[in-house]
Motif scaffolding. Structure first.
Motif, mmCIF file in Angstrom:
data_model
loop_
_atom_site.group_PDB
_atom_site.id
_atom_site.type_symbol
_atom_site.label_atom_id
_atom_site.label_comp_id
_atom_site.label_asym_id
_atom_site.label_seq_id
_atom_site.Cartn_x
_atom_site.Cartn_y
_atom_site.Cartn_z
ATOM 1 N N LEU A 104 -10.428 -6.216 -1.148
ATOM 2 C CA LEU A 104 -11.041 -5.427 -1.143
ATOM 3 C C LEU A 104 -11.298 -3.969 -0.300
ATOM 4 N N VAL A 105 -11.312 -4.856 0.796
ATOM 5 C CA VAL A 105 -11.568 -3.665 1.983
ATOM 6 C C VAL A 105 -10.493 -3.022 2.346
ATOM 7 N N SER A 106 -9.430 -3.473 1.834
ATOM 8 C CA SER A 106 -8.087 -3.004 2.294
ATOM 9 C C SER A 106 -7.638 -1.609 0.926
ATOM 10 N N ARG A 107 -7.929 -2.243 -0.208
ATOM 11 C CA ARG A 107 -7.856 -1.628 -1.564
ATOM 12 C C ARG A 107 -8.558 -0.610 -2.009
ATOM 13 N N ALA A 108 -9.775 -1.146 -1.854
ATOM 14 C CA ALA A 108 -10.970 0.418 -0.988
ATOM 15 C C ALA A 108 -10.633 1.501 -0.328
#
Ligand SMILES: Cc1cc2nc3c(=O)[nH]c(=O)nc-3n(C[C@H](O)[C@H](O)[C@H](O)COP(=O)(O)O)c2cc1C
Length: 194
Positions: A104-108
């Motif tokens: 989620l960190v990199s997706r966000a």
């Protein structure tokens, strides 16, 4: 949208104090914070601070798991002011540079960039090899701002808190948000909120 939303990511680099102060400052400024921490961030937290994970979670309005790729912040239709990754590892830098966004960190972060919103990455590593530098160029080319948490000594900081407030304040300046927590060059120190 009643309150503006802001994404804060904490990854497993040294410097958790930056992410923590960022959450505290955004709360003071009245923004709705969405926190996501990587698995390594949770490991590193115990090495650097006396805070428990629940203490950090309590500083955010919404907490999302890093494997929850269906969280609101994984979609561009969920409007936010932008995102700061504080601190940011070279691993997360590499994921964002490659576009291989499995957390989620990199997706966000990828979403923030594709929506042409602001992404500030407080990258913390030293020294750096050419691969790190190339990844920094790549993310800069796609719209991110690399802002390593490098202290300024001209304000003559007396405490670590002052150093952290200065860096967090300068990061929020990039979003036109005034933390009010650091002394600006040639402005009276009476303006600084403690
Ligand atoms: C106490 C501690 C400090 C670390 N400091 C850094 C650092 O400053 N920069 C960095 O790139 N990695 C650092 N690491 C290594 C990362 O945590 C590791 O590469 C991890 O896989 C990064 O995953 P993430 O980007 O998903 O958080 C540190 C690890 C630990 C346990």
């Amino acid at each position: 949208m009643s309150k503006e939303r802001f994404i804060v990511a904490i990854t497993g680099a040294s410097g958790h104090i930056y992410g923590i102060r960022l959450l505290e400052t955004l709360r003071e400024l009245g923004l709705e914070t969405h926190l996501v921490m990587s698995r390594s961030a949770i490991v590193a937290l115990a090495h650097e601070t006396d805070l428990k994970l629940k203490d950090v979670h309590a500083l955010a309005d919404c907490v999302h798991g890093n494997d929850d790729v269906a969280a609101p912040i994984s979609s561009g239709s969920f409007r936010t002011r932008g995102m700061i990754i504080a601190p940011c590892t070279t691993k997360t830098l590499g994921e964002i540079a490659s576009g291989a966004c499995g957390t989620l960190v990199s997706r966000a972060a990828d979403v923030v960039l594709k929506e042409r919103r602001r992404l500030v990455m407080m990258l913390r590593e030293t020294p750096l090899h050419l691969g790190h530098l190339r990844n920094m160029v790549t993310v800069t080319e796609i719209g991110a701002i690399i802002m390593p948490p490098v202290p300024a000594f001209y304000p003559k900081p007396a405490t670590i808190d002052e150093i952290v407030d200065h860096t967090v304040g300068r990061a929020l300046d990039l979003f036109d948000l005034d933390s009010g927590r650091f002394k600006r060059w040639k402005e009276p120190s009476a303006d600084v909120r403690k």
